[in-house]
Design a protein around this motif. Structure first.
Motif, PDB file in Angstrom:
ATOM      1  N   PHE A 134       0.647  -1.361  -0.212  1.00  0.00           N
ATOM      2  CA  PHE A 134       0.236  -0.199   0.469  1.00  0.00           C
ATOM      3  C   PHE A 134       1.100   1.137  -0.507  1.00  0.00           C
ATOM      4  O   PHE A 134       0.613   1.919  -0.979  1.00  0.00           O
ATOM      5  N   LEU A 135       1.983   1.094   0.986  1.00  0.00           N
ATOM      6  CA  LEU A 135       2.526   3.128   0.767  1.00  0.00           C
ATOM      7  C   LEU A 135       3.851   2.944  -0.456  1.00  0.00           C
ATOM      8  O   LEU A 135       4.011   3.686  -0.634  1.00  0.00           O
ATOM      9  N   GLN A 136       3.961   1.497  -0.861  1.00  0.00           N
ATOM     10  CA  GLN A 136       4.867   1.552  -1.680  1.00  0.00           C
ATOM     11  C   GLN A 136       4.503   2.778  -2.989  1.00  0.00           C
ATOM     12  O   GLN A 136       5.140   3.036  -3.396  1.00  0.00           O
ATOM     13  N   GLU A 137       3.073   2.649  -2.685  1.00  0.00           N
ATOM     14  CA  GLU A 137       2.086   2.855  -4.377  1.00  0.00           C
ATOM     15  C   GLU A 137       1.688   4.646  -3.582  1.00  0.00           C
ATOM     16  O   GLU A 137       1.173   4.988  -4.909  1.00  0.00           O
ATOM     17  N   ALA A 138       1.070   4.471  -2.374  1.00  0.00           N
ATOM     18  CA  ALA A 138       0.503   5.788  -2.182  1.00  0.00           C
ATOM     19  C   ALA A 138       1.367   7.099  -1.583  1.00  0.00           C
ATOM     20  O   ALA A 138       0.951   7.397  -1.688  1.00  0.00           O
ATOM     21  N   LYS A 139       2.595   6.476  -1.603  1.00  0.00           N
ATOM     22  CA  LYS A 139       3.778   6.741  -0.589  1.00  0.00           C
ATOM     23  C   LYS A 139       3.523   8.517  -1.736  1.00  0.00           C
ATOM     24  O   LYS A 139       3.998   9.486  -1.401  1.00  0.00           O
ATOM     25  N   PRO A 140       3.947   8.632  -3.090  1.00  0.00           N
ATOM     26  CA  PRO A 140       3.779   9.681  -4.072  1.00  0.00           C
ATOM     27  C   PRO A 140       2.725  10.830  -3.460  1.00  0.00           C
ATOM     28  O   PRO A 140       3.252  11.957  -3.447  1.00  0.00           O
ATOM     29  N   PHE A 141       1.339  10.978  -2.764  1.00  0.00           N
ATOM     30  CA  PHE A 141       0.761  11.922  -2.525  1.00  0.00           C
ATOM     31  C   PHE A 141       0.625  11.695  -0.913  1.00  0.00           C
ATOM     32  O   PHE A 141       0.169  12.772  -0.817  1.00  0.00           O
ATOM     33  N   LEU A 142       0.802  10.930   0.235  1.00  0.00           N
ATOM     34  CA  LEU A 142       0.307  10.503   1.518  1.00  0.00           C
ATOM     35  C   LEU A 142       1.196  11.682   2.439  1.00  0.00           C
ATOM     36  O   LEU A 142       3.209  11.781   2.144  1.00  0.00           O
ATOM     37  N   THR A 143       0.416  12.318   3.222  1.00  0.00           N
ATOM     38  CA  THR A 143       1.002  13.293   4.114  1.00  0.00           C
ATOM     39  C   THR A 143       1.306  12.731   5.111  1.00  0.00           C
ATOM     40  O   THR A 143       0.719  11.216   5.800  1.00  0.00           O
ATOM     41  N   ILE A 184       4.822  -1.312  12.426  1.00  0.00           N
ATOM     42  CA  ILE A 184       5.282  -1.830  11.275  1.00  0.00           C
ATOM     43  C   ILE A 184       5.122  -0.493  10.865  1.00  0.00           C
ATOM     44  O   ILE A 184       5.655  -0.695   9.309  1.00  0.00           O
ATOM     45  N   ILE A 185       3.995   0.401  10.350  1.00  0.00           N
ATOM     46  CA  ILE A 185       3.518   1.164  10.169  1.00  0.00           C
ATOM     47  C   ILE A 185       4.931   2.437   9.485  1.00  0.00           C
ATOM     48  O   ILE A 185       5.470   2.535   8.466  1.00  0.00           O
ATOM     49  N   THR A 186       5.086   2.399  10.606  1.00  0.00           N
ATOM     50  CA  THR A 186       5.855   3.900  10.374  1.00  0.00           C
ATOM     51  C   THR A 186       7.101   2.560  10.623  1.00  0.00           C
ATOM     52  O   THR A 186       8.278   4.000   9.118  1.00  0.00           O
ATOM     53  N   LYS A 187       8.615   1.809  10.493  1.00  0.00           N
ATOM     54  CA  LYS A 187       9.086   1.210   9.742  1.00  0.00           C
ATOM     55  C   LYS A 187       9.214   1.185   8.171  1.00  0.00           C
ATOM     56  O   LYS A 187       9.988   1.723   7.839  1.00  0.00           O
ATOM     57  N   THR A 188       7.982   0.395   7.747  1.00  0.00           N
ATOM     58  CA  THR A 188       7.517   0.137   6.386  1.00  0.00           C
ATOM     59  C   THR A 188       7.505   2.073   5.710  1.00  0.00           C
ATOM     60  O   THR A 188       8.317   1.650   4.877  1.00  0.00           O
ATOM     61  N   GLN A 197       9.489   4.585   7.009  1.00  0.00           N
ATOM     62  CA  GLN A 197      10.506   5.430   6.526  1.00  0.00           C
ATOM     63  C   GLN A 197      12.005   4.543   5.691  1.00  0.00           C
ATOM     64  O   GLN A 197      12.382   5.465   4.593  1.00  0.00           O
ATOM     65  N   GLN A 198      11.458   2.813   5.483  1.00  0.00           N
ATOM     66  CA  GLN A 198      12.511   2.773   4.811  1.00  0.00           C
ATOM     67  C   GLN A 198      12.234   2.674   3.687  1.00  0.00           C
ATOM     68  O   GLN A 198      13.183   3.132   2.159  1.00  0.00           O
ATOM     69  N   LEU A 199      10.229   2.826   3.425  1.00  0.00           N
ATOM     70  CA  LEU A 199      10.127   3.297   0.614  1.00  0.00           C
ATOM     71  C   LEU A 199      10.585   5.125   1.400  1.00  0.00           C
ATOM     72  O   LEU A 199      10.766   5.552   0.246  1.00  0.00           O
ATOM     73  N   LYS A 200      10.617   5.990   2.217  1.00  0.00           N
ATOM     74  CA  LYS A 200      11.049   7.086   2.116  1.00  0.00           C
ATOM     75  C   LYS A 200      12.395   7.365   2.040  1.00  0.00           C
ATOM     76  O   LYS A 200      13.083   8.411   0.851  1.00  0.00           O
ATOM     77  N   VAL A 201      13.256   5.989   2.068  1.00  0.00           N
ATOM     78  CA  VAL A 201      15.360   6.462   1.633  1.00  0.00           C
ATOM     79  C   VAL A 201      15.245   6.395   0.505  1.00  0.00           C
ATOM     80  O   VAL A 201      14.458   5.717  -0.325  1.00  0.00           O
TER      81      VAL A 201
END
Length: 369
Positions: free
Chosen positions: A285-294, A359-363, A365-369
């Motif tokens: 979910f976060l992999q695909e949604a990260k471009p727009f999530l605040t 789990i949410i926070t760690k995931t 943070q990893q995707l933002k790198v």
């Protein structure tokens, strides 16, 4: 070629209203949805399209033309970006170029292409399924992030507004229309103890902390189609696509993915959490949604995980107290069984919310790198 509620002649008459130029091999009830009646039309030509014929429940969806306009706006926007029939619901128009047909009895009908080679799951069993489901719903939100919110209207006003749902529950308690109040004191107590905490997303939305998005609003896992290798293909059941908050979609998916059993499990002692599936879905979910999530939306996801089974329990309990007029039931007290299962899931999630939040926070943070 009969169905549970339509004769062969009725089927053929309905199909003739749509732009379907195909012989019909069979028509049979299809799916496990609670609201609409759906039938699969199998093409006599094995190389041709199959179709889904669906009667829209106009008692639930009060303004079907508005709903269908939403669907057209959303599907057109998705097609412009995806450019594939296979990955977007395609509406088949009537002979007079409308997206639906209204019969003499006041029923509304519509037809979609049936996506062959796809399947859905009521219960998720593998991390790949969970990951692909997360990707599908995350991508769905990302693709709609630039669609003007004003183009999509509320098909069910206050659908995930927990304050509104709690007010309806209170009316059902006060009225006790079906004479069932005496059976549900523990369930009412559980719900009332959490009413203020569960209203936080609504408050954050009103204050502008959470941005209003176009969201699906009904992301139980069987609303994503996978191929035979469990790769995500298409998000379906777009009737509740309307303005809302990302936490709603994330929370509703988790409600069905993380639960080790079905949403109406009779023995609540069997209800558990599959953290591996939660982690896999969250990553997709976060992999695909990260471009727009605040950042505020990321912080709200855990709140959505707790809220959605809670709100579902409130809705099931309200319907039970009112005499089971909204959700389809398969036996007496089915709604009450659903209530108890969803509340047991809420309790499990509360016990493990620190782990889920990590789990949410760690995931993220990893995707933002």
């Amino acid at each position: 070629m009969g169905t549970n509620s339509l004769t062969d002649n009725q089927i053929y008459s309905l199909i003739s209203e749509f732009k379907i130029d195909a012989g019909i091999a069979s028509v049979k009830p299809f799916g496990s949805g609670h609201i609409n009646d759906t039938y699969r039309i199998v093409n006599a030509n094995i190389n041709g399209h199959d179709y889904l014929l669906q009667r829209v429940n106009h008692h639930v969806f009060k303004d079907v033309p508005l709903l269908m306009n939403n669907l057209l706006n959303v599907s057109r926007h998705l097609k412009q970006k995806i450019r594939s029939e296979q990955n977007v619901l395609t509406i088949i128009e009537t002979r007079d170029n409308r997206p639906y047909f209204k019969d003499d009895g006041g029923n509304y009908w519509r037809v979609f292409y049936f996506l062959k080679g796809t399947k859905s799951y009521d219960v998720v069993t593998t991390e790949k399924q969970a990951f692909e489901g997360g990707k599908a719903f995350g991508a769905f939100l990302a693709l709609l992030a630039d669609l003007d919110v004003s183009l999509v209207k509320d098909t069910i006003p206050n659908f995930h507004n927990i304050e509104y749902r709690l007010a309806n529950l209170q009316k059902a308690i006060d009225t006790d229309k079906a004479g069932r109040l005496k059976e549900v004191a523990p369930e009412i107590g559980f719900i009332q103890q959490r009413s203020d905490a569960m209203s936080e997303i609504s408050r954050l939305g009103r204050s502008g902390v959470l941005p209003l998005r176009i969201v699906h609003n009904d992301t139980k896992f069987n609303n994503v189609l996978l191929d035979q290798n469990d790769n995500a293909q298409c998000v379906i059941d777009l009737d509740t696509v309307m303005p809302g908050y990302v936490a709603y979609d994330f929370g509703d998916s988790i409600r069905t993915i993380i639960n080790t059993v079905a949403e109406d499990e009779a023995d609540v002692n069997h209800i558990g959490l599959n953290l591996h599936l939660f982690k896999a879905y969250t990553k997709g979910f976060l992999q695909e949604a990260k471009p727009f999530l605040t950042e505020s939306e990321i912080s709200s996801l855990l709140k959505g995980v707790l809220l959605l089974p809670y709100i579902q329990a409130v809705r099931f309990l309200t319907d039970y107290l009112e005499g089971d007029h909204y959700f389809k039931i398969h036996f007496f007290s089915h709604n009450l069984q659903r209530v108890r299962a969803q509340l047991a899931l809420v309790a499990k999630l509360e016990e493990n919310q620190h782990i889920l939040g990590q789990i949410i926070t760690k995931t993220w943070q990893q995707l933002k790198v």
